[in-house]
Scaffold this active site. Sequence first.
Site, PDB file in Angstrom:
ATOM      1  CE  LYS A 177     -48.891 -14.123 -84.832  1.00  0.00           C
ATOM      2  NZ  LYS A 177     -47.991 -12.997 -84.442  1.00  0.00           N
ATOM      3  N   GLY A 178     -54.616 -13.046 -84.416  1.00  0.00           N
ATOM      4  CA  GLY A 178     -55.906 -12.817 -85.051  1.00  0.00           C
ATOM      5  C   GLY A 178     -56.046 -11.437 -85.671  1.00  0.00           C
ATOM      6  NE  ARG A 197     -50.135  -3.666 -81.033  1.00  0.00           N
ATOM      7  CZ  ARG A 197     -50.055  -2.984 -79.894  1.00  0.00           C
ATOM      8  NH1 ARG A 197     -50.424  -1.718 -79.856  1.00  0.00           N
ATOM      9  NH2 ARG A 197     -49.626  -3.572 -78.795  1.00  0.00           N
ATOM     10  N   GLY A 238     -46.753  -9.422 -93.296  1.00  0.00           N
ATOM     11  CA  GLY A 238     -46.783 -10.472 -94.303  1.00  0.00           C
ATOM     12  C   GLY A 238     -45.578 -11.375 -94.265  1.00  0.00           C
ATOM     13  NE  ARG A 239     -42.532 -12.300 -88.251  1.00  0.00           N
ATOM     14  CZ  ARG A 239     -43.240 -11.889 -87.197  1.00  0.00           C
ATOM     15  NH1 ARG A 239     -44.497 -12.253 -87.088  1.00  0.00           N
ATOM     16  NH2 ARG A 239     -42.705 -11.104 -86.304  1.00  0.00           N
ATOM     17  CB  THR A 240     -42.355 -15.757 -96.398  1.00  0.00           C
ATOM     18  OG1 THR A 240     -42.165 -14.551 -97.129  1.00  0.00           O
ATOM     19  CG2 THR A 240     -42.540 -16.921 -97.357  1.00  0.00           C
TER      20      THR A 240
END
Length: 420
Positions: free
Chosen positions: A169-170, A173, A384-386
């Site tokens: 999550k940094g 990718r 940009g998942r909420t």
Amino acid sequence: MSEDADSIPMEYSPILHHLHAGPPSSPSPPPSPSASSSSSSSNHVRNKLFVLCIMLSLWVYMVYCCVGYCATIPTPAVSRSTTTSIITTSIITSISTTITGSEARRGGSLGAPRDLLNDDTEADSRGGGDDWDEGKDMGKDTGKTGLSLNGSDSESQRLPQAIIIGVKKGGTRALLEFLRAHPDIRAVGAEPHFFDRNYHKGLEWYRDLMPKTMEGQLTMEKTPSYYVTKEVPARIYNMSKHTKLIVVVRDPVTRAISDYTQTRSKKPDIPSFESLAFRNATPASGGGGGGGVIDATWSAVQIGMYAKHLERWRRYFPAEQLLFVSGEQLISDPAGEMARVQDFLGLRQEVTDRHFHFDAAKGFPCLKRPEGNSKPHCLGKTKGRTHPNIDAAVVQRLREFYQPYNRKFYQMTGHDFGWD
């Protein structure tokens, strides 16, 4: 002279002598002139056939040797008596298998879209990943000129000289896709998970996952879970103590929430963020505003304790072999971060601001061709998942928890990431 002396000239020809040899028999009358002529003609034909068989065998062997020498793609062992048509079929089959294997290894680079920072690690490990230019990607994995049916002595599969080791999550990718735009980098699209999950399969298995490269090109892979897995530093060191390591880091509080958001998208029924982040939380505290202790064993929290994990890496690798990339800067200033990465890898500055187009609507950079008017390629349709609404008191508690780890991390890396 005697009859024995008359027979001596025949012994000078071993072949003819062998052909006339036989068991002793009773004396017989001398052959007639016509029979002698017929026997001589028969012997002459046999001699010719014998020599022809030898020449044919040598010719087949030479053809096989020439084919084996010229072909750079390994072919199965073939006996000397195999005909040239079977040899040719074997070569074509081997070429087809090699190409199919290369495409299978490269299949991970053309999967589902991936969020720049909210990259789906599990999907990546199954072969997911998005590239901004499929045609160029194919060229990268097989060399600048693509895969040639005749092969090239300068192309080979090599163990990676540089690895993106974290963090989940940094933004790993995003960094990988940006790097793959560089002509001197060949990278695996999927996450091999060799040093944490597949180490028992051996280095040859690992090497076989790598794309072909030419001299001067860099082989890379990325697996974000390496950074937090205890056994990995020693294993990479045993492979090569000169390996260059890149870590993409992000505000640990934001990273933890993003990690939780990804998990909840797969498992909607999981408990709330607050109940997972705190132990012994009471219902009245709302999960952590006033009561409970932060659970440092929960992976979403533990990963963000960057300094703790870095201590383990520094036991094996000096500071100059580790580069820490800001996930936030990778969005706000991708060209600047890429300049640092290319310098660290010893590469010329090929990926520059000409490669990026900031999409104001999406809020993150997209890759584009340096020249031409083609549409920029933006990674991740689900970008940009909420995030869920987390109580401000919980966020503050987490910031206080991470503060000593952050300060130590700034000191160890010589860089203030500004998370406090």
